[in-house]
Every structure is written in C-alpha cells, then in structure tokens.
Write an enzyme that holds these catalytic residues in place. Structure first.
Site, PDB file in Angstrom:
ATOM      1  N   ASP A 196      -5.344  -6.543  -4.927  1.00 45.26           N
ATOM      2  CA  ASP A 196      -6.139  -5.915  -4.516  1.00 45.26           C
ATOM      3  C   ASP A 196      -7.634  -5.645  -4.978  1.00 45.26           C
ATOM      4  OD1 ASP A 196      -5.229  -2.772  -2.172  1.00 45.26           O
ATOM      5  OD2 ASP A 196      -6.575  -2.051  -4.183  1.00 45.26           O
ATOM      6  N   GLU A 256      -8.073  -9.916  -2.636  1.00 40.58           N
ATOM      7  CA  GLU A 256      -8.251  -9.502  -1.473  1.00 40.58           C
ATOM      8  C   GLU A 256      -9.499  -9.969  -1.670  1.00 40.58           C
ATOM      9  OE1 GLU A 256      -8.265  -5.683   1.181  1.00 40.58           O
ATOM     10  OE2 GLU A 256      -8.244  -5.581  -1.017  1.00 40.58           O
TER      11      GLU A 256
HETATM   12  C1  NOJ Z   1      -6.770  -2.435   0.589  1.00 39.31           C
HETATM   13  C2  NOJ Z   1      -5.636  -2.545   0.766  1.00 39.31           C
HETATM   14  O1  NOJ Z   1      -4.816  -3.136   1.807  1.00 39.31           O
HETATM   15  C3  NOJ Z   1      -5.688  -1.547   1.660  1.00 39.31           C
HETATM   16  O2  NOJ Z   1      -4.482  -0.501   2.102  1.00 39.31           O
HETATM   17  C4  NOJ Z   1      -6.265   0.294   0.643  1.00 39.31           C
HETATM   18  O3  NOJ Z   1      -6.260   1.185   1.013  1.00 39.31           O
HETATM   19  C5  NOJ Z   1      -7.935  -0.019  -0.430  1.00 39.31           C
HETATM   20  N1  NOJ Z   1      -7.327  -1.940  -0.464  1.00 39.31           N
HETATM   21  C6  NOJ Z   1      -7.521   0.636  -1.842  1.00 39.31           C
HETATM   22  O4  NOJ Z   1      -6.596   0.590  -2.965  1.00 39.31           O
END
Ligand code: NOJ
Length: 508
Positions: A196, A256
């Site tokens: 993440d 991500e």
């Molecule tokens: C990306 C995640 O996919 C999302 O759902 C989340 O709110 C943010 N990162 C913060 O962790």
C-alpha cells in the site's frame, strides 16, 4: 514465473461473502467461494486488509499487522484459506500497509504516552508546530490538512486520515518491524504482497512546504523519494529467500504506485526493486481509442504488463461500467485488459458488471474522504457494496446497503445466461488459460479506423474493438473465439463490440 501472466482477483473481504450473517464478509466466506473463484479462472487472490482495525479507512488503519480482525475470522481460518486455495491451484496475496498504522496501534499509543523527544515518538513523524499552525502545509489525500495536534502541543503527520499516523521509515525500528511482518505472512504460505502507498513511505527529513502546483502524482517532499529504492531491494531479498520451486513458487510483491509519467515510474522498475508495480494507466484515460492506445503503448515501452499488471478497477475507483460509460464499454474493456500482454488484476464484481452505486444515503457512507471533505467528495463506498450472490439480493444486514434490484447482477442470476458479464469473463479466462498467444509476450498493432483498436498477439490471436458509431471491417480471421455481443457474420464488427479472433495466416 507464475506472476508474469497471472490473473489476480482482488477480494475486498468485508464485501465478498458473509457466512455468519452479521452483514460483514469474512474469511470463511472466501473459503466457501473458492470453487467459484477456481471456476472463474483466477490464478491468485489478493486480500485487502483483514487485520484488527478500528475500520476508519476500511482496514487500511491497522492496529495489529499479524492478526485477523475477529469480525472476519481467526488466524486458523486464514491458514485454512491458504491451504484450501492451494488445493484449487489458487495463490494468496496479502496487503501490507507500511506507510501508516492506526492510532490504536500499540506503538503509536506508546509514542503518545512517552511524550516529545522520546524514541517512541521518533518512530512516527511528530513535530512542534509554528505557533498555532501545523509544521508545514501538506494536505491529507482524504481532504483537510495532513497534521493533527496532540495534548502536549506536538503535531503528528498523517498523509491520509487523522486516525492513520505515518511511520518514520528513517527510524531503524520501522524497517526491522516490517521485515518481520513480511516474513510472518510469507511463512504462512502467501505467494505475494500488495504494498500500500509504496510511493510515499519516505519523506524529506526537512519536511519543507509542498510547492504550489506540485502534480498530485509527481515527485514531492513525500512522493517518490530515492530512499525507497534502497529499501525495496531488501524486501526483494526477503521474497527471494523463500523456495522458488513447488507451490506457491517464486514470491512476488506489487507496489501501489500512482505516478505522473514515465520518468517517475522508471526507478521502481530497477531489476532489484519490487517485482511488480500496478499499472493504473487504464484507470486514468477517457474511453477513447487513441487515449487507450497511448496508455497501452506508454506502459509497454517502459515495462510490459508482467512487471506492471493491467488494472481497470479496484476498491478505490469508480467501477468500470460507470467510469467507461456503460455495460458495452465495460465488456470491451474486459476483453481488452485480458488480451494485453502480462498480468491482469480484476476487482471483485467486475465479472458481474456491477455499476458504481452513486445514490448511497449520506448516513450509510463510511469512507473518510466523504467525511473529511464534508460531503464534497462522495468517496469510494459506491464500489465497495457487498457482492450479490443470490437472486433475492438485496440482503440484510449488509454493512453497506445493496440497492434494490441487485438480484439481477447476482452470480445466481448470471450463471448459465449466455449474454451475461459472468459468462463473458468465465469464457475469457478459460481461453486465456488455453491459448498460448495470451499471457506474457508482445503485441503488434494492426491498421484500423479511428475509434477502433486492433492488435495481434503472436501466434494467431487478434483483438478488435469498435468504439465508434459505424461498423468496421475486421482483418481476415479463421474463427471467432469470443465476442462481447452478436456479430453479423459478414466480416464486420458492429459499434460497441469487441472480439477475440483466431487470426488468419497473414497475421501470424
Ligand atoms: C490505498 C488503498 O488502496 C486505499 O483504499 C487506502 O485508503 C489508502 N491506500 C490508504 O491506505
């Protein structure tokens, strides 16, 4: 390696399948639906956070990185899920949340208690303010400022919600802590990790103001810092320390990373970086042939879809049916995504053609974005509505309400219907498994009219999509493998239709 052309199905556990009737999906629900996922043709599943959490941000506010939220199950359920998934040939990926935790995490509670100047505070990013003002002008991604003041006057940084304090990755305890978290899940047999907010873990130590007009996804004092590329090789080494033979085979990690352009993405693609980085290009383009083609070419020139898997939706964005402008477009997008070289990530419900739910009552909304922007940004709840499994949906209770009429989208209603989304996805994934031309490899564009996309995958596979208003002529082909709608059989492709063809000899 398996992940180079894998179809990975994203499970948002609370909205997938509920076995105990509390309105919240659970790990046993995922176990119960493994035959469904195997029948669909998923090679792997990625589970978004199922850890203990106050759920201020759908579980991305983690209070225990090595546990299971009791509302979702137990560690024993998790182990059983990994084992049973393996029995179906399905690998399991878990979500690692290294940028921030929950304010309820014991180490953040210890930091609050220990006070200014302590080692405990230094594991997070605490600073004195500037008079009544926070230490700098950084905004929270969810709206409002990225700083919250505590009782003794110091402020802590949170790039997301105030309940999600950012870790200080420059404190040696933090990388050591996360190395243990990675091993904890890898030791339990997971095949990979989704990382993440992989672009924002390190901040400029001086915490300078954000210059005006800094592009949201571009380099900044908290985005795309060079220190990331010193850390990720150590994670790669952890992955590589697990056996590459047998099941689940070589472990992967997928970052991500939201980026503004090729120069920003390149450092993440270093040979010793994370094995994979999401490719969000198809989430950011209008439904228009030229824009789609440019997005595809841009990715292929840089990375290819094995290191940068294709994505048309996830739990953070408007569902494809709504974003691309209707079911026809979303069906075409599905065949496009699954025909591109490399790996593809599907988000639960895409295979059912679920639309975004845009008219949730304010009182039902849970996304902190909605609350932090005082309703100006509706937030992401509309793509997180629990899946409809049976034709008598809507079901109650349900942690987010299913709209009336959702039974029509249910797995039960769509199974066996030759024209349904689910039938299209099942056929596409089955063919993807059978056709050597699909999966990793290359793509060659063929000449085609404006408003259309036609490419060949070697050997002998052709994708064609007509995004325009008039029929187009298809290239010579020997057979129709799959189409999103009826074909007239005269060598043309109607508007709003996409097709997978066995190519004629001139295309081989
Ligand atoms: C990306 C995640 O996919 C999302 O759902 C989340 O709110 C943010 N990162 C913060 O962790």
């Amino acid at each position: 390696m398996w992940w180079e052309d894998a179809v990975v199905y994203e499970v948002y556990p609370r909205s997938f399948a509920d076995t105990d009737g509390d309105g919240i999906g659970d790990l046993n629900g995922i176990r119960a639906k493994l035959p469904y996922l195997a029948g669909l043709g998923a090679d792997a599943i990625w589970l978004t956070p199922f850890y203990p959490s106050p759920l201020a941000d759908g579980g991305y506010d983690v209070s225990d990185y090595c546990g299971v939220d009791p509302r979702l199950g137990t560690l024993a359920d998790f182990d059983a899920l990994v084992q049973e998934a393996a029995g179906h040939g399905i690998r399991v990926l878990v979500d690692i949340v290294p940028n921030h935790c929950s304010i309820e995490h014991p180490l953040f509670q210890a930091a609050l208690a220990a006070g200014p100047g302590s080692q405990e505070r230094d594991r997070f990013i605490f600073r004195d303010g500037d008079g009544d003002l926070p230490p700098n002008n950084w905004p929270s991604v969810f709206g409002g400022r990225a700083w919250t003041q505590v009782g003794d006057g110091q402020w802590y940084l949170h790039l997301f919600d105030s309940s999600q304090p950012d870790w200080n990755w420059r404190h040696p305890d933090v990388p050591a802590f996360f190395a243990d978290v990675l091993r904890f899940w890898l030791d339990r047999g997971v095949a990979g990790l989704r990382v993440d907010v992989a672009n924002a873990m390190f901040k400029d130590p001086e915490l300078p103001d954000l210059p005006p007009d800094t592009p949201q996804y571009g380099p900044s004092p908290f985005n795309h810092r060079a220190e990331l590329h010193e850390l990720f090789p150590s994670w790669r080494a952890i992955l590589a320390s697990y056996p590459a033979d047998g099941f689940p085979g070589p472990r992967t990690a997928i970052g991500e990373v939201w980026y503004d352009g090729p120069q920003t993405l390149l450092p993440y693609l270093a040979p010793d970086g994370l094995p994979q980085v999401f490719n969000f290009q198809l989430l950011q383009v209008p439904w228009q042939a030229r824009a789609l083609r440019d997005a595809i070419d841009g990715t292929l020139a840089l990375a290819g879809g094995s290191r940068a898997p294709w994505v048309i939706g996830n739990h953070d964005v408007v569902r494809p049916v709504t974003r691309f402008g209707g079911a026809e477009a979303a069906r075409t997008a599905a065949l496009l995504q699954l025909a591109l070289p490399g790996s593809a990530y599907l988000y639960q419900g895409e295979e059912l053609g679920l639309p975004e739910v845009t008219d949730l009552p304010d009182g039902a909304r849970q996304d902190p974005t909605f609350h932090r922007t005082h309703g100006a940004v509706p937030g992401r709840d509309g793509c997180r509505i629990p899946l409809p499994w049976s034709a008598d949906a809507p079901i109650t209770p349900s942690w987010l309400p299913q709209p009336a009429g959702w039974g029509q989208y249910s797995v039960a209603a769509q199974s066996g219907d030759p024209g349904s989304f689910l039938t299209l996805y099942r056929a596409a994934l089955r063919l993807r498994g059978e056709l050597p031309a699909l999966g990793a490899g290359t793509l060659r564009w063929l000449d085609s009219p404006a408003d259309s996309l036609i490419f060949a995958r070697e050997p002998g596979f052709v994708f064609a999509a007509n995004l325009g208003q008039a029929p187009i002529l298809l290239p010579a082909y020997t057979g129709v493998l799959l189409s999103t709608g009826p074909l007239p059989g005269d060598g043309t492709l109607p508007p709003g239709t996409a097709v997978w063809l066995a190519g004629g000899p001139d295309l081989l």
